[in-house]
Scaffold this motif. Structure first.
Motif, PDB file in Angstrom:
ATOM      1  N   THR A  52      58.954 -11.965  -1.203  1.00 39.88           N
ATOM      2  CA  THR A  52      59.475 -12.650  -0.017  1.00 39.88           C
ATOM      3  C   THR A  52      60.048 -14.007  -0.427  1.00 39.88           C
ATOM      4  O   THR A  52      59.391 -14.766  -1.146  1.00 39.88           O
ATOM      5  N   TRP A  53      61.263 -14.303   0.050  1.00 40.37           N
ATOM      6  CA  TRP A  53      61.899 -15.579  -0.271  1.00 40.37           C
ATOM      7  C   TRP A  53      61.394 -16.689   0.628  1.00 40.37           C
ATOM      8  O   TRP A  53      61.231 -16.491   1.832  1.00 40.37           O
ATOM      9  N   TYR A  54      61.161 -17.825   0.026  1.00 45.37           N
ATOM     10  CA  TYR A  54      60.820 -19.043   0.748  1.00 45.37           C
ATOM     11  C   TYR A  54      61.877 -20.094   0.424  1.00 45.37           C
ATOM     12  O   TYR A  54      62.304 -20.212  -0.729  1.00 45.37           O
ATOM     13  N   ALA A  55      62.302 -20.875   1.428  1.00 47.75           N
ATOM     14  CA  ALA A  55      63.117 -22.054   1.138  1.00 47.75           C
ATOM     15  C   ALA A  55      62.360 -22.884   0.096  1.00 47.75           C
ATOM     16  O   ALA A  55      61.140 -23.041   0.206  1.00 47.75           O
ATOM     17  N   SER A  56      63.066 -23.393  -0.900  1.00 47.20           N
ATOM     18  CA  SER A  56      62.343 -24.046  -2.006  1.00 47.20           C
ATOM     19  C   SER A  56      61.575 -25.280  -1.528  1.00 47.20           C
ATOM     20  O   SER A  56      60.520 -25.603  -2.089  1.00 47.20           O
ATOM     21  N   ALA A  57      62.069 -25.960  -0.482  1.00 49.32           N
ATOM     22  CA  ALA A  57      61.310 -27.111   0.031  1.00 49.32           C
ATOM     23  C   ALA A  57      59.945 -26.657   0.544  1.00 49.32           C
ATOM     24  O   ALA A  57      58.934 -27.337   0.336  1.00 49.32           O
ATOM     25  N   LEU A  58      59.921 -25.487   1.189  1.00 53.58           N
ATOM     26  CA  LEU A  58      58.666 -24.916   1.682  1.00 53.58           C
ATOM     27  C   LEU A  58      57.811 -24.394   0.526  1.00 53.58           C
ATOM     28  O   LEU A  58      56.596 -24.639   0.480  1.00 53.58           O
ATOM     29  N   ALA A  59      58.440 -23.692  -0.406  1.00 49.07           N
ATOM     30  CA  ALA A  59      57.696 -23.181  -1.572  1.00 49.07           C
ATOM     31  C   ALA A  59      57.036 -24.332  -2.327  1.00 49.07           C
ATOM     32  O   ALA A  59      55.870 -24.235  -2.731  1.00 49.07           O
ATOM     33  N   ASN A  60      57.780 -25.432  -2.497  1.00 52.23           N
ATOM     34  CA  ASN A  60      57.224 -26.591  -3.199  1.00 52.23           C
ATOM     35  C   ASN A  60      56.033 -27.181  -2.441  1.00 52.23           C
ATOM     36  O   ASN A  60      55.037 -27.580  -3.044  1.00 52.23           O
ATOM     37  N   SER A  61      56.140 -27.217  -1.117  1.00 53.08           N
ATOM     38  CA  SER A  61      55.044 -27.814  -0.340  1.00 53.08           C
ATOM     39  C   SER A  61      53.802 -26.922  -0.405  1.00 53.08           C
ATOM     40  O   SER A  61      52.685 -27.418  -0.434  1.00 53.08           O
ATOM     41  N   ILE A  62      54.009 -25.585  -0.438  1.00 51.69           N
ATOM     42  CA  ILE A  62      52.872 -24.665  -0.550  1.00 51.69           C
ATOM     43  C   ILE A  62      52.258 -24.747  -1.945  1.00 51.69           C
ATOM     44  O   ILE A  62      51.038 -24.829  -2.104  1.00 51.69           O
ATOM     45  N   ALA A  63      53.117 -24.748  -2.974  1.00 54.95           N
ATOM     46  CA  ALA A  63      52.629 -24.755  -4.352  1.00 54.95           C
ATOM     47  C   ALA A  63      52.056 -26.119  -4.749  1.00 54.95           C
ATOM     48  O   ALA A  63      51.198 -26.214  -5.630  1.00 54.95           O
ATOM     49  N   GLY A  64      52.560 -27.171  -4.098  1.00 52.16           N
ATOM     50  CA  GLY A  64      52.102 -28.520  -4.449  1.00 52.16           C
ATOM     51  C   GLY A  64      52.724 -29.054  -5.719  1.00 52.16           C
ATOM     52  O   GLY A  64      52.315 -30.116  -6.215  1.00 52.16           O
ATOM     53  N   VAL A  65      53.675 -28.322  -6.255  1.00 52.24           N
ATOM     54  CA  VAL A  65      54.416 -28.776  -7.439  1.00 52.24           C
ATOM     55  C   VAL A  65      55.890 -28.412  -7.246  1.00 52.24           C
ATOM     56  O   VAL A  65      56.227 -27.523  -6.459  1.00 52.24           O
ATOM     57  N   GLU A  66      56.761 -29.097  -8.000  1.00 54.00           N
ATOM     58  CA  GLU A  66      58.179 -28.816  -7.889  1.00 54.00           C
ATOM     59  C   GLU A  66      58.520 -27.567  -8.691  1.00 54.00           C
ATOM     60  O   GLU A  66      58.370 -27.531  -9.912  1.00 54.00           O
ATOM     61  N   LEU A  67      58.954 -26.518  -7.987  1.00 55.01           N
ATOM     62  CA  LEU A  67      59.266 -25.244  -8.631  1.00 55.01           C
ATOM     63  C   LEU A  67      60.715 -25.172  -9.091  1.00 55.01           C
ATOM     64  O   LEU A  67      61.094 -24.224  -9.791  1.00 55.01           O
ATOM     65  N   ASN A  68      61.537 -26.143  -8.678  1.00 54.28           N
ATOM     66  CA  ASN A  68      62.964 -26.099  -8.997  1.00 54.28           C
ATOM     67  C   ASN A  68      63.455 -27.427  -9.556  1.00 54.28           C
ATOM     68  O   ASN A  68      64.357 -28.054  -8.998  1.00 54.28           O
ATOM     69  N   PRO A  69      62.840 -27.900 -10.665  1.00 54.43           N
ATOM     70  CA  PRO A  69      63.284 -29.184 -11.216  1.00 54.43           C
ATOM     71  C   PRO A  69      64.770 -29.145 -11.571  1.00 54.43           C
ATOM     72  O   PRO A  69      65.258 -28.141 -12.080  1.00 54.43           O
ATOM     73  N   GLY A  70      65.461 -30.223 -11.260  1.00 55.82           N
ATOM     74  CA  GLY A  70      66.880 -30.302 -11.582  1.00 55.82           C
ATOM     75  C   GLY A  70      67.793 -29.625 -10.581  1.00 55.82           C
ATOM     76  O   GLY A  70      69.014 -29.711 -10.708  1.00 55.82           O
ATOM     77  N   GLU A  71      67.216 -28.928  -9.589  1.00 53.30           N
ATOM     78  CA  GLU A  71      68.040 -28.271  -8.564  1.00 53.30           C
ATOM     79  C   GLU A  71      67.733 -28.867  -7.188  1.00 53.30           C
ATOM     80  O   GLU A  71      66.571 -29.127  -6.878  1.00 53.30           O
ATOM     81  N   ASN A  72      68.774 -29.017  -6.381  1.00 55.93           N
ATOM     82  CA  ASN A  72      68.540 -29.440  -5.002  1.00 55.93           C
ATOM     83  C   ASN A  72      67.779 -28.357  -4.235  1.00 55.93           C
ATOM     84  O   ASN A  72      67.847 -27.177  -4.565  1.00 55.93           O
ATOM     85  N   ASP A  73      67.093 -28.794  -3.171  1.00 61.28           N
ATOM     86  CA  ASP A  73      66.437 -27.843  -2.265  1.00 61.28           C
ATOM     87  C   ASP A  73      67.364 -27.379  -1.145  1.00 61.28           C
ATOM     88  O   ASP A  73      67.227 -26.263  -0.655  1.00 61.28           O
ATOM     89  N   ILE A  74      68.254 -28.257  -0.744  1.00 61.74           N
ATOM     90  CA  ILE A  74      69.076 -27.982   0.452  1.00 61.74           C
ATOM     91  C   ILE A  74      70.478 -28.520   0.223  1.00 61.74           C
ATOM     92  O   ILE A  74      70.635 -29.686  -0.157  1.00 61.74           O
TER      93      ILE A  74
END
Ligand SMILES: [Zn+2]
Length: 382
Positions: A91-113
């Motif tokens: 299931t896809w999550y918006a990366s801003a949401l995925a990051n908030s759930i994971a508590g870490v940045e999952l997409n360093p160097g990439e914008n979220d939005i």
């Protein structure tokens, strides 16, 4: 995305956020954005930063672009799936949401939005919420687009009669391109899509993908969001989703229904059309509860202002297979309970006896509500 609606309406605004603290942080990159609009956009991200909680800064890339006749803005969230602690697999999550759930940045160097705003619209750029006739309040539209970027969005698409999840490509939005690599979506739905349910045919994520059944559900005018939190908080009612007879990419299946939540309704912000002259600086409780359903944590005190009375009874076990036991105080024993499905429709009415057979129910979320009362409990049929 948000489109123009061509009539003038009375402005309304809220002072919901007076005195709140920031519980999320936005890092914004502006590409040739006029200074007055930068100030207005900061007002919009300030509002979201006081409603949601995240320990990871949310990186937004804002551009101005000739979007065409009626579009005011369009948003592309970056995405992540199957990250550690993801609530739903595949299931896809918006990366801003995925990051908030994971508590870490999952997409360093990439914008979220990535957000594109029309450079040809008649924008009202002040933050005071008093646009003139024919002007579109930029703070309102920015708040709407950020809502999509935070995850109020799905991966639905319809070509001919065939509907699909997870077949969107960057080319579908030509000539726009995102600042981050377009994820290979692998025919998978987004977390928002997992709660979409057709009144007749049930959850869309259970349908063959792609299929004409899915295509029909996406354009049937009977689409609902059956998230358990929004339903429980909304008196058992699933909010209606915009799904007109003609599929509109970027509008269908990713907004609240326009006519259910018209201008003046407190939940109007996430409908597909913006009226010139109108102002809305509050996402509304239904939007906030839907964001909780997809996995957001709301800031302390947010989204609980109008909680219906909690039930003075409970259900055990929950989730349940065959029989549930109701525990109710004595004064309730002559009451009747309504069993509602995911769409808020009454399936049956039962006396508040000790047990109820639920073996014949389809798996899913249900609500038991005291007839004539807002008291209710939610339970899951396994
Ligand atoms: Zn929109």
């Amino acid at each position: 995305m948000r489109s123009q609606r061509f009539f003038i309406t009375l402005a309304f605004s809220f002072s919901l956020l007076a005195g709140r603290a920031q519980t999320a942080q936005f890092d914004i990159t502006y590409n040739s954005v006029p200074p007055a609009l930068v100030t207005a956009f900061d007002d919009a991200d300030d509002i979201w930063s006081q409603l949601l909680m995240s320990s990871v800064p949310i990186k937004v890339n804002v551009s101005f672009y000739p979007l065409g006749a009626n579009a005011l803005g369009i948003t592309f969230p970056n995405g992540r799936r199957d990250f550690p602690s993801a609530p739903y697999a595949d299931t896809w999550y918006a990366s801003a949401l995925a990051n908030s759930i994971a508590g870490v940045e999952l997409n360093p160097g990439e914008n979220d939005i990535d957000i594109f705003f029309s450079n040809g619209a008649n924008w009202y750029t002040d933050t005071s919420g008093t646009p003139g006739a024919g002007q579109h309040d930029f703070v309102s539209v920015a708040l709407h687009e950020l809502g999509h970027g935070l995850g109020f969005v799905g991966l639905s698409k319809k070509v001919g009669n065939e509907g699909s999840f997870g077949l969107l490509q960057m080319a579908d939005f030509f000539p726009l391109t995102t600042s981050f690599p377009w994820p290979e979506l692998d025919t998978l739905p987004g977390i928002f899509d997992r709660f979409l349910s057709d009144q007749q045919d049930g959850p869309l994520a259970m349908m063959p993908n792609p299929s004409t059944l899915l295509g029909s559900a996406m354009t049937g005018n009977t689409l609902y969001f059956n998230g358990p939190i929004v339903m429980a908080m909304n008196g058992g009612q699933a909010p209606r989703i915009y799904a007109p007879g003609a599929f509109a990419l970027g509008s269908s299946c990713v907004h609240l229904n326009e006519s259910t939540y018209p201008v003046g309704n407190p939940n109007e912000l996430m409908t597909p059309f913006s009226s010139a002259g109108s102002v809305n600086h509050d996402p509304g409780l239904i939007c906030l509860w839907m964001l909780r359903d997809i996995g957001w944590n709301l800031a302390p005190g947010v989204g609980v202002d109008e909680v219906p009375p909690t039930a003075s009874f409970s259900v055990f076990p929950n989730p349940a297979d065959d029989v549930i036991t109701l525990t109710a105080p004595e004064r309730m024993q002559n009451e009747h309970l309504a069993l509602l499905d995911a769409h808020g429709h009454i399936i049956r009415v039962v006396p508040s006896t000790n047990t109820m057979d639920v073996g014949d129910l389809a798996p899913g979320a249900y609500v038991l509500r005291v007839i004539g009362s807002a008291q209710h409990v939610r339970f899951i049929k396994a």
